[in-house]
Design a protein around this motif. Structure first.
Motif, PDB file in Angstrom:
ATOM      1  N   ALA A 102       0.826  -1.207   0.000  1.00 22.56           N
ATOM      2  CA  ALA A 102       0.000   0.000   0.000  1.00 22.56           C
ATOM      3  C   ALA A 102       0.859   1.256   0.000  1.00 22.56           C
ATOM      4  O   ALA A 102       1.790   1.395   0.802  1.00 22.56           O
ATOM      5  N   GLY A 103       0.529   2.153  -0.911  1.00 24.88           N
ATOM      6  CA  GLY A 103       1.254   3.420  -1.026  1.00 24.88           C
ATOM      7  C   GLY A 103       0.360   4.472  -1.629  1.00 24.88           C
ATOM      8  O   GLY A 103      -0.800   4.204  -1.980  1.00 24.88           O
ATOM      9  N   PRO A 104       0.857   5.701  -1.757  1.00 26.73           N
ATOM     10  CA  PRO A 104       0.024   6.781  -2.311  1.00 26.73           C
ATOM     11  C   PRO A 104      -0.335   6.516  -3.768  1.00 26.73           C
ATOM     12  O   PRO A 104       0.455   5.943  -4.526  1.00 26.73           O
ATOM     13  N   GLU A 105      -1.526   6.933  -4.131  1.00 24.76           N
ATOM     14  CA  GLU A 105      -1.988   6.726  -5.501  1.00 24.76           C
ATOM     15  C   GLU A 105      -1.406   7.755  -6.460  1.00 24.76           C
ATOM     16  O   GLU A 105      -1.377   7.544  -7.667  1.00 24.76           O
ATOM     17  N   THR A 106      -0.947   8.880  -5.928  1.00 19.04           N
ATOM     18  CA  THR A 106      -0.375   9.928  -6.764  1.00 19.04           C
ATOM     19  C   THR A 106       0.646  10.699  -5.955  1.00 19.04           C
ATOM     20  O   THR A 106       0.621  10.682  -4.725  1.00 19.04           O
ATOM     21  N   LEU A 107       1.576  11.353  -6.644  1.00 19.45           N
ATOM     22  CA  LEU A 107       2.603  12.163  -5.990  1.00 19.45           C
ATOM     23  C   LEU A 107       2.623  13.548  -6.610  1.00 19.45           C
ATOM     24  O   LEU A 107       2.589  13.695  -7.837  1.00 19.45           O
ATOM     25  N   ASP A 108       2.656  14.557  -5.755  1.00 15.35           N
ATOM     26  CA  ASP A 108       2.822  15.940  -6.197  1.00 15.35           C
ATOM     27  C   ASP A 108       4.215  16.376  -5.774  1.00 15.35           C
ATOM     28  O   ASP A 108       4.460  16.700  -4.618  1.00 15.35           O
ATOM     29  N   TRP A 109       5.160  16.354  -6.726  1.00 15.29           N
ATOM     30  CA  TRP A 109       6.544  16.641  -6.382  1.00 15.29           C
ATOM     31  C   TRP A 109       6.741  18.071  -5.889  1.00 15.29           C
ATOM     32  O   TRP A 109       7.723  18.372  -5.217  1.00 15.29           O
ATOM     33  N   ASP A 110       5.821  18.946  -6.224  1.00 14.57           N
ATOM     34  CA  ASP A 110       5.918  20.319  -5.719  1.00 14.57           C
ATOM     35  C   ASP A 110       5.624  20.399  -4.228  1.00 14.57           C
ATOM     36  O   ASP A 110       5.942  21.395  -3.580  1.00 14.57           O
ATOM     37  N   SER A 111       5.003  19.353  -3.682  1.00 17.04           N
ATOM     38  CA  SER A 111       4.686  19.351  -2.253  1.00 17.04           C
ATOM     39  C   SER A 111       5.512  18.321  -1.484  1.00 17.04           C
ATOM     40  O   SER A 111       5.135  17.890  -0.396  1.00 17.04           O
ATOM     41  N   ALA A 114      24.182  10.359  17.539  1.00 11.09           N
ATOM     42  CA  ALA A 114      22.903   9.649  17.598  1.00 11.09           C
ATOM     43  C   ALA A 114      22.170   9.812  16.277  1.00 11.09           C
ATOM     44  O   ALA A 114      22.318  10.838  15.595  1.00 11.09           O
ATOM     45  N   LEU A 115      21.379   8.810  15.924  1.00 17.57           N
ATOM     46  CA  LEU A 115      20.587   8.846  14.694  1.00 17.57           C
ATOM     47  C   LEU A 115      19.112   8.690  15.026  1.00 17.57           C
ATOM     48  O   LEU A 115      18.742   7.952  15.940  1.00 17.57           O
ATOM     49  N   SER A 116      18.293   9.408  14.282  1.00 13.74           N
ATOM     50  CA  SER A 116      16.841   9.286  14.393  1.00 13.74           C
ATOM     51  C   SER A 116      16.251   9.215  13.000  1.00 13.74           C
ATOM     52  O   SER A 116      16.934   9.467  12.004  1.00 13.74           O
ATOM     53  N   SER A 117      14.966   8.868  12.925  1.00 22.25           N
ATOM     54  CA  SER A 117      14.274   8.767  11.633  1.00 22.25           C
ATOM     55  C   SER A 117      12.998   9.589  11.651  1.00 22.25           C
ATOM     56  O   SER A 117      12.266   9.588  12.650  1.00 22.25           O
ATOM     57  N   ILE A 118      12.733  10.266  10.545  1.00 26.77           N
ATOM     58  CA  ILE A 118      11.452  10.930  10.321  1.00 26.77           C
ATOM     59  C   ILE A 118      10.700  10.088   9.285  1.00 26.77           C
ATOM     60  O   ILE A 118      10.960  10.174   8.079  1.00 26.77           O
ATOM     61  N   HIS A 119       9.795   9.261   9.748  1.00 24.56           N
ATOM     62  CA  HIS A 119       9.162   8.278   8.874  1.00 24.56           C
ATOM     63  C   HIS A 119       8.390   8.918   7.732  1.00 24.56           C
ATOM     64  O   HIS A 119       8.297   8.341   6.640  1.00 24.56           O
ATOM     65  N   TRP A 120       7.839  10.106   7.969  1.00 23.80           N
ATOM     66  CA  TRP A 120       6.994  10.693   6.926  1.00 23.80           C
ATOM     67  C   TRP A 120       7.777  11.020   5.661  1.00 23.80           C
ATOM     68  O   TRP A 120       7.225  10.996   4.571  1.00 23.80           O
ATOM     69  N   ARG A 121       9.068  11.307   5.799  1.00 26.58           N
ATOM     70  CA  ARG A 121       9.843  11.627   4.595  1.00 26.58           C
ATOM     71  C   ARG A 121       9.799  10.481   3.589  1.00 26.58           C
ATOM     72  O   ARG A 121       9.748  10.702   2.386  1.00 26.58           O
ATOM     73  N   GLU A 122       9.855   9.241   4.077  1.00 27.45           N
ATOM     74  CA  GLU A 122       9.776   8.087   3.182  1.00 27.45           C
ATOM     75  C   GLU A 122       8.330   7.710   2.878  1.00 27.45           C
ATOM     76  O   GLU A 122       8.002   7.337   1.749  1.00 27.45           O
ATOM     77  N   ALA A 123       7.447   7.811   3.878  1.00 30.16           N
ATOM     78  CA  ALA A 123       6.057   7.393   3.686  1.00 30.16           C
ATOM     79  C   ALA A 123       5.357   8.275   2.666  1.00 30.16           C
ATOM     80  O   ALA A 123       4.432   7.815   1.978  1.00 30.16           O
ATOM     81  N   TRP A 124       5.766   9.531   2.546  1.00 25.14           N
ATOM     82  CA  TRP A 124       5.175  10.430   1.552  1.00 25.14           C
ATOM     83  C   TRP A 124       5.207   9.807   0.157  1.00 25.14           C
ATOM     84  O   TRP A 124       4.251   9.919  -0.605  1.00 25.14           O
ATOM     85  N   LYS A 125       6.289   9.108  -0.161  1.00 18.56           N
ATOM     86  CA  LYS A 125       6.429   8.495  -1.485  1.00 18.56           C
ATOM     87  C   LYS A 125       6.113   7.006  -1.479  1.00 18.56           C
ATOM     88  O   LYS A 125       5.489   6.493  -2.412  1.00 18.56           O
ATOM     89  N   TYR A 126       6.537   6.287  -0.412  1.00 21.04           N
ATOM     90  CA  TYR A 126       6.510   4.825  -0.442  1.00 21.04           C
ATOM     91  C   TYR A 126       5.419   4.194   0.403  1.00 21.04           C
ATOM     92  O   TYR A 126       5.286   2.970   0.422  1.00 21.04           O
ATOM     93  N   GLY A 127       4.642   4.985   1.125  1.00 20.43           N
ATOM     94  CA  GLY A 127       3.536   4.421   1.887  1.00 20.43           C
ATOM     95  C   GLY A 127       4.002   3.490   2.991  1.00 20.43           C
ATOM     96  O   GLY A 127       4.983   3.747   3.687  1.00 20.43           O
ATOM     97  N   HIS A 177       0.725  19.971   4.406  1.00 15.48           N
ATOM     98  CA  HIS A 177      -0.553  19.439   3.935  1.00 15.48           C
ATOM     99  C   HIS A 177      -0.426  17.963   3.545  1.00 15.48           C
ATOM    100  O   HIS A 177      -0.583  17.590   2.373  1.00 15.48           O
ATOM    101  N   PRO A 178      -0.153  17.069   4.501  1.00 18.56           N
ATOM    102  CA  PRO A 178      -0.055  15.644   4.168  1.00 18.56           C
ATOM    103  C   PRO A 178      -1.401  15.090   3.727  1.00 18.56           C
ATOM    104  O   PRO A 178      -2.433  15.388   4.331  1.00 18.56           O
ATOM    105  N   ILE A 179      -1.368  14.293   2.665  1.00 15.34           N
ATOM    106  CA  ILE A 179      -2.606  13.754   2.105  1.00 15.34           C
ATOM    107  C   ILE A 179      -2.944  12.401   2.721  1.00 15.34           C
ATOM    108  O   ILE A 179      -4.106  12.102   2.995  1.00 15.34           O
TER     109      ILE A 179
END
Length: 531
Positions: free
Chosen positions: A27-36, A161-174, A271-273
């Protein structure tokens, strides 16, 4: 609180539901708006900053010397070497431009160049750096002071130390994004270890600190600093060792109380979709506890023959992910075995970052390698697992060691034949999997590991990402190029090998070959506005 069985159930459910299949993708996004697209750079607005020098170009350590770290004199612990460490691991390597589009590349690779990994520096009695926690901003090569400690340190100690921001990847890869965030953590670990080795430093995973303590120490649990902004998930803590003789024996490090905190996190995507709650569920189920290193027997291999004279700093900064390969070129036998030899566990960078039994074992699709028949091959990375792989794989595999293969290399041909079309299909129909010199799938010892400790779902991906970082840099050292592949049909690959159940699972794929360069894309310096 989750029990181990609850956490395991969430991990296994997540792993199964995020597999790609021939008839459907995860499951992933149906469309991507690269401007956002989410902002690739986190900032803590209002935090005091330290401008770091750009000094990596003055570091002359040859890349080949990193295989023998005892030959590299250690740099003193001060601000300039710390700046070099960050520049060569988490910093920018270039800007790219095509028409009106401009984007940054970094020394640490990332799935889709989305960079969910954030870096933090913890200083105790370090010259030129007041005690405290700092966030590294790669875009500007600066440190933001998140907090200062109430109690000054007495012994110089430096941590990353390292951390992750999951939304950066989820925006494209769900939903599959959590996997990629963990692979990126593994790449970052490798990038940091190579950079530390170029400075003559060691790097050690601090396994004795748990998720909650690390998150609190970095300020990631401070709701007031992340109001409306995407949260970060703590991953792990690494200690920089300048003088091994003075290395403290304790596995844990107390994070002293902060006198005050500074800065508020910026919003990356206003504005996350989409929302993918399963990512939060698996992240919670795999929060690493304070633990002890895994005991194990280290195999004995001859010293690596690594004689690349190019400065490590230059090679690290020239690393790129190949986009297309030239199928007319053939990889030399020596180059191929050099790459495989670099994947074996030795007490040398980057494998000395932790004391863990190797659990990732490459299976290779060999297409164009001098002296090798095209076909399917395997590289068990520890001798004790070979019999288990033989029992789990198809019974008609031959397990023949190729003529001319180095004696110490556990490399076996499973089946002969042109596997270019098969490799392309398995890798989501991507041409690079067939046009390369070879592709490989990283097969993990899986369910027996995660059922005992579900948090190791993360760590297995870290190990796979670390293998990927080795392949990236060692490929550059011999004049070829690699690229990681996160899109593949999981169970189709397993079925090809004859696997059933979840004793072994593939977590990452990779390709190596001769790159075709798109000359229409401009390459610009990483910090052109800095003197």
């Amino acid at each position: 609180m989750n029990t181990v069985s609850d956490a395991l159930a969430r991990v296994l459910d997540y792993h199964e539901r995020t597999k790609h299949h021939l008839n459907r993708y995860a499951a992933g996004p149906e469309t991507l708006d690269w401007d956002s697209q989410p902002d690739p750079f986190r900032r803590f607005e209002g935090a005091p900053t330290i401008r770091l020098p750009l000094a990596a170009g003055r570091l002359a350590t040859p890349f080949g010397a990193l295989a023998a770290p005892e030959t590299v004199p250690p740099q003193p612990l001060s601000l300039e070497p710390i700046a070099i460490l960050l520049e060569l691991s988490l910093g920018l390597s270039a800007w790219k431009q095509y028409g009106p589009d401009r984007w940054a590349l970094r020394c640490n690779p990332s799935s889709g160049n989305l960079h969910p990994t954030e870096g933090y520096v913890i200083c105790r009695a370090v010259p030129d750096s007041p005690d405290g926690v700092y966030h590294y901003v790669s875009r500007d090569h600066i440190l933001e002071q998140r907090c200062r400690f109430a109690e000054p340190g007495e012994t110089p100690r430096l941590f990353i130390a390292l951390s992750s921001i999951h939304w950066r990847e989820a925006w494209k890869y769900g939903e599959r994004a959590f996997r990629y965030c963990q692979l990126d953590t593994g790449h970052a670990i490798g990038a940091l270890r190579y950079a530390a080795a170029a400075l003559g430093w060691r790097l050690r995973w601090v396994s004795g600190i748990g998720f909650a303590e690390l998150a609190a120490g970095l300020g990631l649990d401070r709701d007031e600093d992340f109001s409306g902004a995407e949260r970060e998930d703590a991953e792990l803590l690494l200690e920089v060792i300048v003088d091994p003789a003075s290395m403290e024996s304790g596995a844990t490090v107390p994070l002293p109380p902060a006198a005050e905190w500074h800065g508020r996190a910026n919003v990356l995507d206003p504005h996350p979709i989409y929302r993918w709650p399963v990512i939060d569920e698996v992240a919670e189920a795999t929060q690493p506890p304070a633990t002890t290193p895994e005991p194990g027997v280290i195999e004995t291999y001859p010293p690596r023959q690594a004689d690349c004279p190019e400065p490590a700093a230059a090679l690290i900064r020239q690393r790129r992910s190949a986009q297309h390969f030239d199928r007319r070129e053939v990889l030399s036998t020596a180059g191929f075995y050099h790459l495989l030899d670099a994947l074996l566990l030795r007490r040398a960078p980057p494998w000395d970052v932790w004391e863990l039994i190797p659990r990732i074992h490459p299976v290779l699709f060999v297409h164009r390698v001098e002296g090798l028949e095209p076909g399917l091959y395997a590289l068990p990375r520890r001798s004790a697992i070979e019999s288990e792989l033989r029992a789990a794989f198809r019974s008609d595999f031959t397990w023949i060691k190729p003529t001319g293969c180095p004696d110490h290399l556990p490399f076996y041909r499973l089946a002969e034949g042109d596997c270019g079309r098969l490799s392309r299909v398995i890798h989501c129909h991507q041409a690079i999997a067939a046009d390369c010199a070879f592709a490989l799938g990283m097969l993990a010892e899986f369910e027996p590991i995660v059922e005992k400790a579900p948090w190791r779902y993360r760590q297995l991906f870290w190990e796979a990402g670390l293998l990927g970082q080795v392949l990236y840099l060692e490929a550059e050292a011999i004049g070829v190029r690699g690229t990681g592949i996160g899109c593949y049909f999981d169970d189709v690959f397993h079925e090809l090998l004859g696997l059933s159940g979840r004793t072994f699972q593939s977590l990452y794929h990779f390709t190596v070959g001769f790159p075709l360069i798109d000359t229409r894309i401009l390459t610009l310096p990483p910090y052109a506005d800095r003197p």
